[in-house]
Design an enzyme around this catalytic site. Structure first.
Site, PDB file in Angstrom:
ATOM      1  CE  LYS A  88      -4.451  -1.503   1.605  1.00 33.32           C
ATOM      2  NZ  LYS A  88      -4.279  -2.954   1.918  1.00 33.32           N
ATOM      3  CD  GLU A 110     -10.402   5.050   0.852  1.00 36.07           C
ATOM      4  OE1 GLU A 110     -10.103   6.241   0.616  1.00 36.07           O
ATOM      5  OE2 GLU A 110      -9.762   4.090   0.361  1.00 36.07           O
ATOM      6  CB  SER A 375       0.075  -7.995  -0.994  1.00 35.55           C
ATOM      7  OG  SER A 375      -0.734  -8.859  -0.226  1.00 35.55           O
TER       8      SER A 375
HETATM    9  C1  PLP Z   1      -5.123  -3.979   1.586  1.00 32.76           C
HETATM   10  C2  PLP Z   1      -4.369  -5.203   1.337  1.00 32.76           C
HETATM   11  C3  PLP Z   1      -4.695  -6.079   0.271  1.00 32.76           C
HETATM   12  C4  PLP Z   1      -5.893  -5.884  -0.595  1.00 32.76           C
HETATM   13  O1  PLP Z   1      -5.885  -4.756  -1.412  1.00 32.76           O
HETATM   14  P1  PLP Z   1      -5.630  -4.816  -2.973  1.00 32.76           P
HETATM   15  O2  PLP Z   1      -6.037  -3.475  -3.437  1.00 32.76           O
HETATM   16  O3  PLP Z   1      -6.504  -5.913  -3.521  1.00 32.76           O
HETATM   17  O4  PLP Z   1      -4.209  -5.115  -3.193  1.00 32.76           O
HETATM   18  C5  PLP Z   1      -3.881  -7.168   0.041  1.00 32.76           C
HETATM   19  N1  PLP Z   1      -2.814  -7.427   0.821  1.00 32.76           N
HETATM   20  C6  PLP Z   1      -2.466  -6.628   1.840  1.00 32.76           C
HETATM   21  C7  PLP Z   1      -1.265  -6.982   2.661  1.00 32.76           C
HETATM   22  C8  PLP Z   1      -3.221  -5.497   2.142  1.00 32.76           C
HETATM   23  O5  PLP Z   1      -2.884  -4.719   3.178  1.00 32.76           O
END
Ligand code: PLP
Length: 390
Positions: A88, A110, A375
């Protein structure tokens, strides 16, 4: 032609379904973004922030033990190693810098689980811009640690007390604030959702993931992978990962959504279980009931708990460029344990869904090369896991 088109459409998805009052805000943003994209000074500053502050490039790691166990060649793109613990920050830094270049004095956002709020507070503080984050009161109760983090970082967290008191309403409140205060305020949206140009802006800032991955896998193996696997909430980490491989038709994309309780219970699998509709400013797949009302979502992973998804994913689904699958809460926990035990990497519960999917892929993809987008890291989810696992 590169997508989205001028009106913000990816095929028949996307667009701008907004009240008249918002069109000025979005037009100003679109124009500013178009100019800044070509600005050398902007690009250089962003690269410095990403490399020196956030910790890019992130490694592409060959997961030996997991590969042996599954009979696949598994590489992991380590977005979990970034500052603040997830992908993010790529988007938050990009948009916060855009806000600075636009001369805005205040950033609003948000947040649902609080992860985007924390990333935004981090980027705003770094760039010396005031930050206010709208968060549903219900979510504030559930995610106290992130509320505290945002406050430590100097952001003001504004409780939203209308409706279900969650992300949906927090988003509406942020748009309302933006319309009233657009002269000095920038609205920093957290995923590839909402009206044009947000799905494009957020995607562009996240493509750093896929661009690096493409170079790294070519350097490591001399050829492209067979599969890219990523979790999909709003869809920003997945689209940032997939997009730079879009034209490499032999590279298959698999987006993994949250099946939640599974078997007809509440889920967050908008692409797998939803239908096209209009939600929060754009046309995309959404979870909806028989008469079209938006359903409540559920996932064990706070970041996947959303009834909509980005329009570019809906487009990828419609042209079958990507395959979307759903993994349940229980299976995600198995994915969480799998990566922790085999590789000593504790994943966030969101990408744990993608980790679990590798087990399914192993059944038909023996010997194939797969890259998983990790992620985020799992520290934020330990309380949730403790409740379920014991
Ligand atoms: C917020 C989040 C997601 C989901 O958001 P996307 O917009 O689909 O990437 C995925 N993995 C992590 C670690 C997050 O914090």
């Amino acid at each position: 032609m590169s997508l989205p088109d001028k009106k913000g459409y990816f095929g028949s998805f996307g667009g701008k379904f907004i009240p008249e009052t918002l069109s000025f805000c979005l037009k100003e943003l679109e124009d500013a973004y178009r100019n800044i994209k070509k600005d050398k000074k902007f690009k250089k500053e962003l690269k410095t922030l990403l490399d020196e502050y956030a910790g890019r490039p992130t490694p592409l790691y060959y997961a030996h033990s997991l590969s042996d166990y599954l009979g696949l060649k598994v590489y992991i793109k380590r977005e979990d190693l970034l500052h603040s613990g997830a992908h993010k920050i790529n988007n938050a830094l990009g948009q916060a810098l855009l806000a600075k270049f636009m001369g805005k004095k205040r950033i609003i956002a948000e947040t649902g689980a609080g992860q985007h709020g924390v990333a935004t507070a981090t980027a705003a503080t770094l760039l010396g811009i005031d930050c206010e984050v709208y968060m549903g009161q219900e979510d504030m109760e559930r995610q106290k640690a992130n509320v505290f983090r945002m406050r430590i970082l100097g952001a003001k967290v504004i409780p939203v007390t209308i409706g279900t008191k969650t992300l949906k309403e927090a988003c509406s409140q942020a748009f309302r604030d933006w319309v009233t205060n657009v002269s000095d305020t920038y609205y920093l949206l957290g995923s590839v959702v909402g009206p044009h140009p947000y799905p494009k802006i957020v995607r562009d800032f996240q493509t750093v993931i896929g661009k690096e991955t493409r170079k790294q896998i070519l350097a490591a193996r001399g050829k492209l992978p067979d599969y890219l696997v990523a979790c999909v909430g709003g869809g920003s980490n997945a689209i940032g990962f997939f997009h730079p491989f879009y034209k490499d038709k032999k590279v298959k994309f698999i987006g993994v959504e949250a099946a939640g309780f599974g078997q007809g219970g509440l889920s967050a699998a908008s692409l797998v279980k939803g239908k096209p509709g209009v939600f929060q400013g754009s046309k995309s797949y959404i979870l909806q009931g028989k008469d079209g009302q938006v359903k409540n979502a559920h996932s064990i992973a706070p970041g996947l708990d959303y009834p909509g998804v980005g329009p570019e994913h809906s487009f990828y689904k419609s042209i079958q460029r990507a395959d979307y699958q759903a993994v349940s809460d229980k299976q995600a926990l198995a994915g969480f344990n799998l990566l922790s035990r085999f590789e000593g990497i504790i994943p966030a519960l969101e990408p744990a869904h993608a980790v679990y999917y590798l087990k399914k892929l192993a059944k038909f993809g023996k010997g194939k090369t797969v890259i998983l987008c990790l992620s985020g890291r799992g520290d934020k989810d330990l309380d949730i896991v403790r409740k379920y696992n014991l």
